[in-house]
Structures are given as structure tokens and as C-alpha cells.
Design an enzyme around this catalytic site. Structure first.
Site, PDB file in Angstrom:
ATOM      1  N   SER A  25       0.774  -1.278  -0.020  1.00 62.96           N
ATOM      2  CA  SER A  25       0.120   0.191  -0.069  1.00 62.96           C
ATOM      3  C   SER A  25       0.667   1.213   0.023  1.00 62.96           C
ATOM      4  CB  SER A  25      -0.721   0.074   1.219  1.00 62.96           C
ATOM      5  OG  SER A  25      -1.902   1.195   1.105  1.00 62.96           O
ATOM      6  N   ASP A  26       0.137   2.262  -0.432  1.00 64.95           N
ATOM      7  CA  ASP A  26       1.041   3.713  -0.422  1.00 64.95           C
ATOM      8  C   ASP A  26       0.033   4.613  -0.543  1.00 64.95           C
ATOM      9  OD1 ASP A  26       3.884   4.692  -0.911  1.00 64.95           O
ATOM     10  OD2 ASP A  26       2.628   5.788  -2.016  1.00 64.95           O
ATOM     11  N   GLN A  27       0.560   5.874   0.024  1.00 56.23           N
ATOM     12  CA  GLN A  27      -0.620   6.952   0.088  1.00 56.23           C
ATOM     13  C   GLN A  27       0.365   8.273  -0.216  1.00 56.23           C
ATOM     14  OE1 GLN A  27      -1.872   8.859   3.819  1.00 56.23           O
ATOM     15  NE2 GLN A  27      -3.853   7.781   3.165  1.00 56.23           N
TER      16      GLN A  27
END
Length: 200
Positions: free
Chosen positions: A76-78
Site C-alpha cells: 500500500s502507498d499513500q
């Protein structure tokens, strides 16, 4: 000779060192391991924030899956998207002040990307959970107080909404309530089920 024995459940690995993502994934009451993805997070020239988040989420999942080919791996990445400008983790106080001054009175889209990969089965899915956040017109004093209290230097855009950061905001619009914290659990559960992981 063909065996009718059911397939053994696969290990789930969270490809992240984020304490926020670990806490969120633990809510699914699912045993999992944690592995550092060790991926270069430098944006490519002209790369849009949403594309950056999607690319990094998939790169993280693939990097960890290469070391755990039998496992179901979550990446995941934001990235905070301010009118097309990518704002990542500030890392230190001065940068956090700069980010929050840029965002005050603005609507920022937090692009939270999710990828699930299992090399053994050839499974790979990637999705995006955008969250629209409207920031109040913050004073410098409010920004300083918030930063000294929360020290959110490991949060994209310096925004830690699960703590005092909620007081920075006028509104949050999204369809996956945990996406802003860093791991969209509705999408995570959906993708894990699709990968063959039993949750309930």
C-alpha cells in the site's frame, strides 16, 4: 494421482513497516507477517500523484512477494494530491509546516493505493481509494500546536486524522473509512477474499 485434500491456507504478509497499517490490518483478526518492501519511493518526472501511489503499492507488493512467493502479499502507498502536486511524508518539522500552510483552506485528495499479489497462484490486483479532505483555513499557531502535539512526520501531507489532526479538517469524503489512515480495509478484505484468503 490427484489429491482431494483442501489447499493449505496461505500466509499473509503485509509489505509495509508502517505501524498504522499494521494496526489497521490487525482489525481483520487475521494472522499475518510483516516485511519491509525496500522500494525506492522517488516520484518519476511528471508522475501524477494517483499514478505514483498505484505504482508504489504494486512495487512494494511485488518486492515482498519475490521473497515470499507462496504468500499473499499486501502492498500500500499513500500520496497527498494538492491540485496535482504530490505531498509525501514530511520527515521533519519545517517540511510539515510548509505542507500544512500549502493545504490550509484547500481540498486535498489523499490517494491511497492497495495491491495484493501472490506469485504462486499468479494473483495480482491493484486498486485506489481516493479520499477528498477539505482543510480549514488554519492559523500558523494552530499548525504549530498540532505539530508539536502529534509530530505526524511519518504521515503523508502531515495529516494524522485519527488523532488531533481531525481538528484541522472541515470535511472528509470517501467510501472506505480507513483509507485516510493508510489501508482501505473494505478493499483489502475484498482483494484478500479474491486471493483465496478466508476472513470470516
Amino acid at each position: 494421482m490427484t489429491s482431494n485434500a483442501p489447499a493449505l491456507p496461505r500466509t499473509v504478509v503485509l509489505g509495509s513497516t508502517s505501524r498504522y497499517r499494521r494496526e489497521l490490518l490487525s482489525r481483520l483478526n487475521l494472522p499475518f507477517e510483516v516485511a519491509a518492501p525496500e522500494v525506492d519511493e522517488t516520484p518519476q518526472p511528471g508522475e501524477a500523484p494517483r499514478k505514483l501511489a498505484l505504482r508504489l503499492a504494486l512495487a512494494k507488493a511485488r518486492a515482498v512477494a519475490a521473497r515470499h512467493p507462496e504468500a499473499v502479499v499486501i502492498g500500500s502507498d499513500q500520496v497527498a494530491d494538492l491540485a496535482g502536486q504530490a505531498l509525501g511524508k514530511p520527515g521533519e518539522h519545517a517540511r510539515a509546516v510548509q505542507q500544512l500552510r500549502q493545504m490550509r483552506g484547500q481540498t486535498v485528495v489523499f490517494q491511497t493505493a492497495l495491491a495484493v499479489v501472490c506469485l504462486a497462484t499468479g494473483f495480482e490486483q491493484v486498486d485506489l481509494a481516493p479520499v477528498r479532505v477539505r482543510f480549514r483555513d488554519l492559523s500558523d499557531e494552530e499548525i504549530e500546536h498540532y505539530l508539536q502535539t502529534e509530530k505526524p512526520y511519518d504521515c503523508a501531507g502531515s495529516a494524522k486524522s485519527e488523532g488531533l489532526g481531525i481538528a484541522l479538517l472541515d470535511a472528509i469524503e470517501n467510501d472506505d473509512p480507513t483509507a485516510l489512515v493508510g489501508l482501505p480495509l473494505i478493499r483489502t478484505a475484498r482483494m484478500l477474499r479474491a486471493a483465496g484468503v478466508k476472513l470470516l
